[in-house]
Design an enzyme around this catalytic site. Sequence first.
Site, mmCIF file in Angstrom:
data_model
loop_
_atom_site.group_PDB
_atom_site.id
_atom_site.type_symbol
_atom_site.label_atom_id
_atom_site.label_comp_id
_atom_site.label_asym_id
_atom_site.label_seq_id
_atom_site.Cartn_x
_atom_site.Cartn_y
_atom_site.Cartn_z
ATOM 1 N N GLU A 179 1.019 -1.102 0.150
ATOM 2 C CA GLU A 179 0.046 0.071 0.208
ATOM 3 C C GLU A 179 0.942 1.263 0.038
ATOM 4 O OE1 GLU A 179 -2.570 0.337 3.378
ATOM 5 O OE2 GLU A 179 -3.497 2.022 2.672
ATOM 6 N N LYS A 221 -2.414 -2.045 -3.199
ATOM 7 C CA LYS A 221 -3.476 -1.209 -2.682
ATOM 8 C C LYS A 221 -3.094 0.072 -2.976
ATOM 9 C CE LYS A 221 -6.055 -0.175 1.763
ATOM 10 N NZ LYS A 221 -6.576 -0.713 2.901
#
Length: 346
Positions: A179, A221
Amino acid sequence: MSPYLEELKVTAQAMVAKGKGILAMDESNGTCNKRFEKLGIPTTEEYRQAYRQLILTTPDLSNYISGPILYDETIRQSTTEGVPFLKVITDAGMIPGIKVDTGAKNLANHPNEKVTEGLDGLGERIAEYYQMGARFAKWRAVITIGDGIPSRACIEANAHGLARYAALCQEGGLVPIVEPEVLIDGNHTLERCFEVTDETLHTVFNHLYTQGVAFDQMILKPSMVIPGKDCPTQVSVEAVAEATINCLLKNVPVTVAGIAFLSGGQSIEQSSAHLNAMNALFGSRCPWPVTFSYARAIQQPALDYWSGDSARVAEAQQKLLARAKCNSAASVGEYSASMDETPVLV
Ligand code: 13P
């Protein structure tokens, strides 16, 4: 090569199965308490447990959610009836995940920039979480756009951390959610966000490659390519969707198992509308499933309504489920704003 190769592939695909997304509920105690404080909810372990129990025992949640991401406190907790949360999750057919970074800290020599920490002892922590039953993990890096930032130093340090984390996860049997969040805070334009997201993703995949991370056993992500919250020139839903998909196509290898966006402080409707447009308009160009891994854009209406009141659990769960259903529809390009105007959907 990881002894978990086949298992990791199967898990990664299940995390982004058609119509499903990931529910981020891994707020650290500090972040969870800040959200509670705003609503006057006591910032105690008892209330954090009650809130997480509310989420995890929502009937039918697994129709739309492949797995929740937990925090270290939560993964060790049970329902008030004594059922471990991990059992609640797996009994519902969902996959448990765990946040393993230890937070974004100030980056030395670089004012206003952060680097995510948590590599010390990470191999041992992954082994413990795997043994407990977790099957995927999350590590969030934060990139801030501002005057003269992000620096190359910030992007490189965060990309290196993400890649070292992802390699350790795969070696230990957890699918890494990688992420790199480019923050929505600031007055930057869509074009500037594109430029920074482009450089960030390029650098992250470079480091992932260097560390030998298997792309088909990880989930990316990302944040969306969107003007800063305070930018005077806001753009259409279609423009955000197009810029975001173009940036991903430019940087993300086709073998990556899936894309699961964060909501990053967008409104709940925007988060769904943007994801929906990506799938409805550009889905045929994408080699990977494109879905959600939202926290606020799923949880917020439920948290606001519950506000710590045990008499409001069942209705709060319906609000949570309604948001999960909207985002599930968006992940297949079938969301419309009218879905959010119908409060209870089951
Ligand atoms: P938001 O969807 O609220 O941005 O949270 C996603 C997340 O997991 C941030 O790390």
